[in-house]
Design an enzyme around this catalytic site. Structure first.
Site, PDB file in Angstrom:
ATOM      1  N   ASN A 209     -19.327 -41.758 -16.732  1.00  0.00           N
ATOM      2  CA  ASN A 209     -18.017 -42.389 -16.930  1.00  0.00           C
ATOM      3  C   ASN A 209     -17.593 -42.462 -18.391  1.00  0.00           C
ATOM      4  O   ASN A 209     -16.821 -43.331 -18.788  1.00  0.00           O
ATOM      5  CB  ASN A 209     -17.992 -43.802 -16.320  1.00  0.00           C
ATOM      6  CG  ASN A 209     -18.353 -43.763 -14.851  1.00  0.00           C
ATOM      7  OD1 ASN A 209     -17.850 -42.911 -14.110  1.00  0.00           O
ATOM      8  ND2 ASN A 209     -19.238 -44.644 -14.427  1.00  0.00           N
ATOM      9  N   ARG A 210     -18.135 -41.536 -19.204  1.00  0.00           N
ATOM     10  CA  ARG A 210     -17.794 -41.455 -20.625  1.00  0.00           C
ATOM     11  C   ARG A 210     -18.230 -42.693 -21.425  1.00  0.00           C
ATOM     12  O   ARG A 210     -17.764 -42.910 -22.542  1.00  0.00           O
ATOM     13  CB  ARG A 210     -16.273 -41.251 -20.825  1.00  0.00           C
ATOM     14  CG  ARG A 210     -15.704 -40.020 -20.123  1.00  0.00           C
ATOM     15  CD  ARG A 210     -16.128 -38.739 -20.823  1.00  0.00           C
ATOM     16  NE  ARG A 210     -15.422 -37.571 -20.323  1.00  0.00           N
ATOM     17  CZ  ARG A 210     -15.928 -36.699 -19.440  1.00  0.00           C
ATOM     18  NH1 ARG A 210     -17.149 -36.861 -18.953  1.00  0.00           N
ATOM     19  NH2 ARG A 210     -15.224 -35.645 -19.073  1.00  0.00           N
ATOM     20  N   LEU A 211     -19.107 -43.516 -20.818  1.00  0.00           N
ATOM     21  CA  LEU A 211     -19.586 -44.694 -21.544  1.00  0.00           C
ATOM     22  C   LEU A 211     -20.913 -44.328 -22.229  1.00  0.00           C
ATOM     23  O   LEU A 211     -21.989 -44.746 -21.834  1.00  0.00           O
ATOM     24  CB  LEU A 211     -19.748 -45.875 -20.573  1.00  0.00           C
ATOM     25  CG  LEU A 211     -19.732 -47.263 -21.212  1.00  0.00           C
ATOM     26  CD1 LEU A 211     -18.470 -47.504 -22.032  1.00  0.00           C
ATOM     27  CD2 LEU A 211     -19.869 -48.336 -20.140  1.00  0.00           C
TER      28      LEU A 211
END
Ligand SMILES: Cc1cc2nc3c(=O)[nH]c(=O)nc-3n(C[C@H](O)[C@H](O)[C@H](O)COP(=O)(O)O)c2cc1C
Length: 228
Positions: free
Chosen positions: A199-201
């Site tokens: 999730n691009r985290l």
């Protein structure tokens, strides 16, 4: 404007937790490099694990970037070899600063660094040059790196002439070291480890220099996490 289909890929990497980050960056640089090399050997999806983008400041002030091979990995810094009169060589002579990134998308990792640059000493250059394959050593004489050339033919003709002048005897010193072939060491002021996560985290851990010392010296670095 026509719409293009963008394939979105999630990065399900293992990430990088605080307790996995050492007190100085060197150990992790080596560990991640070794992991990338090993991945290249076993999986084949990291074919050139030491390919590193190096950015310099162009003579017109516009950044310039190209890929080189990371060939010097030492607590003192990270280095590469090239022609000293190449565009990058001239840019580094005029302004000895650079930024680099090693990116390994297959394992969701990247290392970034920026810092000052020094030229590698001639003994180091000679030791590396003589370890290169004969054909690469002939090419180092053949190419006036970054200069324009009308076609490939003149390069091939020059290669053939130099190959005849210094034939392959199987000895590491059958080709002299070109006087303007050399290398540079980047001495980081900052090193970042990026670990891609879902999730691009992503995880980003940064070392910023606080004083003199090598990449292996905890006293020289302050460590913190940066938002993705
Ligand atoms: C995978 C890869 C590895 C490369 N390794 C080197 C290298 O170690 N040294 C080098 O001078 N050029 C290397 N090159 C070529 C450079 O990207 C570049 O074309 C060349 O150094 C000239 O750059 P400049 O005109 O900005 O000086 C490599 C290119 C690629 C794609």
């Amino acid at each position: 404007m026509e719409r293009t289909t963008v394939e979105r890929i999630d990065y399900p990497g293992e990430g990088l937790a605080e307790e996995q980050v050492p007190a100085a960056p060197y150990e992790l640089v080596v560990a991640w490099l070794e992991a990338a090399v090993e991945r290249g050997r076993s999986g084949g999806d990291v074919p050139e694990p030491t390919a590193m983008a190096v950015a310099t400041e162009g003579s017109d002030g516009i950044p310039n970037v190209r890929t080189v091979l990371l060939r010097v990995v030492e607590p003192e810094g990270l280095g590469f070899y090239c022609h000293l009169d190449s565009t990058k060589g001239r840019e580094l002579a005029a302004r000895p600063v650079a930024a680099l990134t090693l990116t390994w998308p297959a394992i969701f990792r990247a290392i970034r660094a920026r810092g000052r640059v020094v030229e590698l000493d001639r003994d180091t250059v000679t030791a590396y040059f003589t370890s290169r394959p004969w054909g690469s050593r002939i090419s180092a004489w053949t190419s006036e790196q970054s200069q324009p050339v009308d076609a490939r033919d003149p390069l091939q003709a020059r290669y053939a002439a130099l190959a005849a002048r210094w034939p392959d005897t199987g000895s590491p010193d059958d080709v002299p070291v070109p006087p303007r072939w050399g290398g540079f060491r980047i001495i980081p002021e900052e090193v970042e480890f990026w670990a891609g996560r879902s999730n691009r985290l992503h995880d980003r851990h940064v070392f910023v220099r606080t004083g003199p010392g090598t990449l292996a010296d905890p006293a020289a670095w302050r460590r913190f996490r940066r938002q993705p």
